[in-house]
Every structure is written in C-alpha cells, then in structure tokens.
Design a protein around this motif. Structure first.
Motif, short mmCIF file in Angstrom:
data_model
loop_
_atom_site.label_atom_id
_atom_site.label_comp_id
_atom_site.label_asym_id
_atom_site.label_seq_id
_atom_site.Cartn_x
_atom_site.Cartn_y
_atom_site.Cartn_z
N LYS A 42 -7.59 7.32 -15.92
CA LYS A 42 -7.15 5.92 -16.39
C LYS A 42 -8.11 4.99 -16.01
CE LYS A 42 -2.21 6.57 -16.19
NZ LYS A 42 -0.86 6.05 -15.90
N LYS A 57 7.01 -1.92 -14.69
CA LYS A 57 7.00 -0.46 -14.84
C LYS A 57 5.86 -0.14 -15.74
CE LYS A 57 10.19 0.96 -12.18
NZ LYS A 57 9.77 2.01 -10.87
N ASP A 76 2.67 0.32 -14.01
CA ASP A 76 2.53 1.02 -12.74
C ASP A 76 2.42 0.25 -11.32
OD1 ASP A 76 3.12 3.37 -11.59
OD2 ASP A 76 1.01 4.14 -11.15
N ASN A 133 4.42 -1.65 -8.02
CA ASN A 133 5.47 -1.23 -7.30
C ASN A 133 6.31 -2.53 -7.01
OD1 ASN A 133 7.15 -0.39 -5.22
ND2 ASN A 133 5.55 -0.97 -3.62
#
Length: 277
Positions: free
Chosen positions: A23, A195, A198, A200
């Motif tokens: 990524k 979300k 990604d 937290n």
C-alpha cells in the motif's frame, strides 16, 4: 491475483494488483528535532458538539499526570484552542522553525490564530491551502519532546481530517458526539471514514450528556440518550460523558481550562496511558 514470478519487488513501477502489493503510504515525518511518542486526533462528524473542549480537557488531564503534552489546532477556519488556555499574542520563530506557545501548565500549543495580526480576522482559504497549513504545523513547528500530541480536527470528513489521517502517524482517534439521534447518524460517517482508512478508533466521548440539578443532585438527560447504544453497535469504547456544566464554560471563556479536575474522562485517560504498553 498472485504475485508474478517475475516480480521485482518495486510496486511503484508495476500496474498489477497482486495480493502482496504494498500500500502506498503518504505518512510524512515531523522535523528531526522533534520526538513525539503518541499522536491522537480528536474528531467529530459535525460541528457544535464540543470537540475542541474535549481536546483541551484530554490535554489538560494528561499534563496533570506529568506527561509532556502538545495541541495542534487543525481547525484552521475556526480555531478556539488558544482562548481556552488564555494564550494571546503571535507565535515566535527561530532558526529551527515555528515555536509553539506554552500554557501556564506547560502544554505546547500551535494554532493559526497565533499567526494572524488580529485574532478575529477570518481565514478565507481554499481547502488545499488549509490542508497545507496543517501539514506545516506537523512538520515545521518545534514541538521538541512530547509524550502526547493532540490534534483538534475540524468537524466533518473533508480535506483536513483526510490530510491528518493520511499524512500524520496517528496512534488513534477519539470521536466526540452529543446525545441526539441525528448526531448518532453523523458519528457513523466519521467511524466509517476511519475504518476505510484503517485508523485506530480509541473510543467515543459524549458531550452535553446530562445536566445535574444543583439542589437535589438528580441528573436529567435533556437531549435524550444514545451514545451507549451507538458505542455498542459500533463495538467501540464509550470513554466518558461530559455534563452540561456552566463551570466548564466559564473555564473556557476565562482561558483557564487547566483548572479542570473532574473525573468525567478518567476512562479516556486510562485508554491514552495504555498506548505506552
């Protein structure tokens, strides 16, 4: 798609979408003279829920426990952090970069208000310029050694939260909401953005949760409830409930938020301290 047998390991020069494709990261380091252990963004799906106050309270509570704390005010068009801490005047600069102001309790603060000739002057900038200012606060401010840097994001899911999520190495976010059902819908938007990227999610803080009768001490949920349900539905921690408390308003208005010593956010403090483990 499986990795090709002829893979060179350089994903930048390859158009294949194999399972091992790396990524692309947009994370940018802070300046070499900074040592920031933990970065936490405070976000909300909509305005007016007390996000900046929660940011100020979290920074105050962590500072009171002896941690070295800073606040990056990323709400460029609506900055309010300096006033909460009674900070007046412009930021200074040396050969290393921009110097943050320090509150009476030693919290380091950087806000666009500290760069304006008049604190009530509007910031009429387009999105890319605003996002660039936030990146500059991350990269060019002389934060020094910090245990926690809190980022007060503007409301919504626009340019600035996107810039913060993509370019700053976050340990997590704290979401702020109020009890109304409509706001719960907006919480889900912020949750889904985090979300999707990604990020937290440390938990949820409910502001304006209740008002306590000064005579009998009974608590009244004047705006209803719902944060317990939304936290359970999204499987995130409810980190605290802040009441409608005139003393908090007075602390903000008088620039003395560091006088706060209630236990409303003890669970949030515990969660933040657990980042060290």
């Amino acid at each position: 798609m499986k990795m090709s047998e002829n893979c060179s390991g350089n994903c930048a020069s390859c158009s294949s979408n194999c399972s091992s494709r790396k990524k692309e990261s947009f994370i940018e380091p802070t300046a070499e003279f900074n040592n920031i252990k933990h970065v936490v963004a405070v976000v909300s799906g909509k305005g007016g829920v007390g996000k900046s106050m929660v940011t100020s309270l979290l920074a105050t509570l962590m500072s009171q426990k002896g941690y070295r704390v800073g606040i990056l005010d990323a709400d460029i068009t609506g900055p309010s952090i300096p006033k909460s801490f009674g900070i007046m005047g412009n930021a200074m600069q040396n050969e290393l970069g921009i110097l943050p102001a320090e509150s009476k309790g030693g919290i380091k603060i950087m806000s666009v208000n500290m760069l304006l000739k008049e604190t009530d002057a509007p910031v009429v900038w387009r999105g890319p310029v605003i996002a660039g200012a936030v990146k500059q606060f991350w990269q060019d401010v002389v934060w020094g050694d910090l245990d926690y840097l809190f980022i007060d994001c503007p409301p919504g899911t626009g340019d600035v939260p996107l810039t913060v999520f993509q370019t700053i190495p976050l340990d997590g976010i704290v979401m702020v909401t109020s009890p109304q059902d409509l706001v719960s819908l907006i919480v889900k938007k912020a949750y889904n953005m985090a979300k999707m990227m990604d990020i937290n999610i440390l938990g949820l803080v409910e502001n304006m949760s209740y008002v306590k009768c000064p005579d009998c001490g009974k608590e009244f949920s004047v705006f209803g409830g719902g944060s317990d349900d939304i936290a359970k539905e999204l499987e995130i921690d409810l980190l605290g409930k802040l009441p409608i408390d005139i003393s908090l308003t007075q602390m903000v208005d008088n620039g003395c938020i560091e006088h706060f010593n209630e236990d409303y956010l003890n669970k949030a403090v515990e969660k933040l301290e657990n980042l060290n483990k």
